[in-house]
Design an enzyme around this catalytic site. Sequence first.
Site, short mmCIF file in Angstrom:
data_model
loop_
_atom_site.label_atom_id
_atom_site.label_comp_id
_atom_site.label_asym_id
_atom_site.label_seq_id
_atom_site.Cartn_x
_atom_site.Cartn_y
_atom_site.Cartn_z
N CYS B 84 0.83 -1.22 0.00
CA CYS B 84 0.00 0.00 0.00
C CYS B 84 0.86 1.26 0.00
O CYS B 84 0.34 2.37 -0.14
CB CYS B 84 -0.93 0.00 1.20
SG CYS B 84 -1.87 -1.53 1.32
N HIS B 333 -9.27 3.81 -1.41
CA HIS B 333 -7.91 3.30 -1.24
C HIS B 333 -7.51 2.42 -2.45
O HIS B 333 -7.40 1.21 -2.33
CB HIS B 333 -7.84 2.51 0.07
CG HIS B 333 -6.48 1.99 0.42
ND1 HIS B 333 -5.30 2.55 -0.03
CD2 HIS B 333 -6.11 0.93 1.21
CE1 HIS B 333 -4.27 1.84 0.46
NE2 HIS B 333 -4.74 0.86 1.20
#
Lengths: 71, 385
Positions: B84, B333
Amino acid sequence: MAESREGVVYTETVVHSATPQFAADAPYQLAIVALDSGRKVTVRISGDRAEIGDRVLFVEERDGVAYYRKR
Amino acid sequence: MRPVAVIGIGKTAFGVLPGDLRSLAVEAIAGALSDAGMGAAAVEAFYLGNFAGPSFVGQNHLAPYVGMAAGFGAIPATRIEDACASSGSAFFHAWQSVAAGIYDVVVAAGVEKMTSQGTPRVTEILAAAGDMASEGRAGATFPALFAMIARRHMHEFGTTRRQLASVAVKNHANGAKNPLAHMRKVITLEQALGGKPVAEPLTVYDCSLISDGAAAVVIVPAEHAKRYTSRFARVLAVAQTSDHVALDEKPSVTVFPAVRSAGDRAYALAGLGPQDIEFAEVHDCFTIAEIVASEDLGFVPKGDGGPFAEAGCSAITGRLPINTSGGLKSKGHPVGATGVGQICDVMTQLRGDASERQTARHRIGLAQNLGGSGATCVVTILEAA
């Protein structure tokens, strides 16, 4: 000497949304156990729900997954 | 090392988008170049953050795949994967190349196309950002890892479900005012507390969204910035650090050592401390992650992250606004786009362009991008021109 397979629940969760591989198992309890040797391992809990601080011991390994249960 | 400036930003909306991976990335890059007032031919190097294009959309070799479509031509194009934190890391490497004097105009971007897969498959792809031989084999999803962090944090510091939920409520309130956010929906504390369990104690309202999206920035040596725009920001610091991938290898799961070390290094580079930060975008992949980050970045003492959020201190009108964009929770996200997306969001505040989300103080902002359950962290500090 073999590593002790007993220890204390350091943290835990009950998984409701699993990956396809483990979908049939859900919900299942997962825990990080602090073994008496000092090492921490990520395992499944079978039987009664275990909480942080509970003593747990190794039951069996199935399909590469280690299962522990409350002592 | 030369001082570096961000001179252009570009972002797609985050959400369930019709565009494919390449068209999303090209849209963000075109936006950043246009904002910087330059064409693609001026760019000398390209770094692209992407976590799992091969798994999500079956495409590899993404940097030239995107770069040629963006008009970059024969320049070096490199994909960076750090879960991420992929595009936070892309920004770090882009910054290094300009700071070191190797290039004068560099683009850092990030992209992820996630919604072409169903949630169980997405969960499986994301799980591979953990240690598949240990925690993955036992059935640890990412929500499960952060649930275990939350449970331990509650045990050690008395953090409550209400405090976790208050992070979600705040971020949704902010995201509802962000035209580029994925879920522009205000939620109540009762809703957040009563959500469907994902991994106890976390519910759907504690988890960030599965989104498509892309973000890009153009950076140049600070001494060149004025040639292009008056609306630039100085990069006071970028720091990237690492830690164990498996959660069970960390001495404590309530501390992210990589966040502490990246934060400490960034503060040292900038000659600042946590008290100098006026607003921040932090990596709230889960509500507990925002609480732990606010502690490990030094905004509050260890254990005080929950009460800090619940008291409204991190709201837009609070002492230290956190995630005025809506955060990963509400803004979305798209994993590989998140790090550069945060830098775009910090730029928007620094420029005074955040309209009803604008913070009172917006001269110095921080972005914190986390990979996995804390194995990579990138902290960036920007100052308005």
